[in-house]
Design a protein around this motif. Structure first.
Motif, PDB file in Angstrom:
ATOM      1  N   SER A  35      -2.595  74.924  61.419  1.00 26.12           N
ATOM      2  CA  SER A  35      -1.380  75.732  61.258  1.00 26.12           C
ATOM      3  C   SER A  35      -0.387  74.945  60.409  1.00 26.12           C
ATOM      4  CB  SER A  35      -0.763  76.067  62.613  1.00 26.12           C
ATOM      5  OG  SER A  35      -1.651  76.845  63.392  1.00 26.12           O
ATOM      6  N   LYS A  87       4.337  80.731  59.419  1.00 25.46           N
ATOM      7  CA  LYS A  87       3.180  79.927  59.841  1.00 25.46           C
ATOM      8  C   LYS A  87       1.953  80.407  59.074  1.00 25.46           C
ATOM      9  CE  LYS A  87       1.123  80.635  63.858  1.00 25.46           C
ATOM     10  NZ  LYS A  87       0.816  80.575  65.309  1.00 25.46           N
ATOM     11  N   LYS A  89      -1.863  80.094  58.943  1.00 22.04           N
ATOM     12  CA  LYS A  89      -2.970  79.652  59.789  1.00 22.04           C
ATOM     13  C   LYS A  89      -4.267  79.811  59.017  1.00 22.04           C
ATOM     14  CE  LYS A  89      -4.593  79.960  64.572  1.00 22.04           C
ATOM     15  NZ  LYS A  89      -4.326  80.578  65.892  1.00 22.04           N
TER      16      LYS A  89
END
Length: 267
Positions: A35, A87, A89
């Protein structure tokens, strides 16, 4: 607006049905991820994250197509994520091999972007998980995440923000989502990366900051009682940065505002 994801060299709407019932990530939690913090269009420590993915692939025997920054930048543009905090990921699954061991297998690459909600900057209270958790791939961010979820659930039920996970010898490892470090007399202490823990990019970053400041770096196998009562303790990871810890089980620790200010300005 529909979110856009990246999957195996193509872009799709986030609700697209991409996996089959044979996917090892579903069946066995086979795969790994990282992440990455995206702040105002800038990816934090992308090279370190990609290097960690490469090392995990080698250990888990999974092949996957290379990920380059151009693809990531297109994903950012398609999600209009150039401003704010997000974020990113990156997930590498174990593909759809039916083998019940870990042969070399072709993995699948999934990348998602979601807005990141900052964890409030407040003192954290930690419990101690009552049983050791020893995982063969503890040094890698695998998709088999049920242990961490169970520990976090117990922490919430008992009124803590998180719990420290220990070895069978009561040595401190980590929490469910973060590493721990503490400062005492210009020495930076953290559990040794040779222990069964994820030596995260966040703690590596703060360790480098401390080293550049001229502070001594000390790794070791520590029990809770070895943390001095006058030390200042912190949790950290690559997304949240750091947060002060003022209580672990029945032990309390004072905040050092000068260190917090310094780390804030350097992270």
């Amino acid at each position: 607006m529909t979110d856009v994801i990246y999957f195996n060299e193509h872009f799709y709407p986030s609700e697209a049905p991409l996996f089959t019932a044979k996917e090892r990530a579903f069946l066995y939690g086979d795969g790994f991820f990282t992440s990455i913090r995206l702040s105002e269009g800038i990816l934090a420590h992308l090279d370190l994250h990609l290097e960690r993915l490469k090392k995990s692939a080698e250990v888990l025997n999974i092949c996957f197509s290379p990920i380059n920054e151009k693809i990531i930048q297109e994903l950012i543009a398609r999600n209009h994520a150039e401003t704010g905090i997000w974020k990113l990921k990156i997930i590498i699954t174990g593909g759809d091999s039916a083998s019940l061991v870990l042969p070399q297998r072709q993995g699948q690459v999934l990348m998602t972007l979601t807005p990141y909600i900052e964890i409030p900057f407040k003192p954290l209270f930690l419990g101690l998980f009552p049983e050791p958790i020893m995982r063969p791939f503890a040094r890698h961010k695998t998709l088999a995440y049920l242990d961490q979820l169970a520990v976090k659930q117990m922490a919430i039920q008992q009124g803590f923000d998180d719990m420290l996970i220990l070895t069978s010898h009561k040595e401190i490892l980590e929490t469910t989502v973060a590493n721990i470090f503490w400062m005492d007399e210009q020495t930076f202490y953290t559990p040794s990366p040779t222990l069964p823990l994820l030596y995260g990019i966040g703690v590596q970053t703060f360790e480098k900051i401390a080293s550049k400041q001229g502070w001594k770096i000390q790794h070791g196998a520590y029990i809770l009682e070895e943390i001095p009562s006058n030390a200042s303790a912190y949790l950290c990871n690559a997304l949240m940065g750091f947060r002060p810890v003022t209580q672990i089980a029945d032990r309390t620790f004072a905040r050092n505002l000068s260190i917090e200010h310094f780390l804030h300005n350097k992270q």
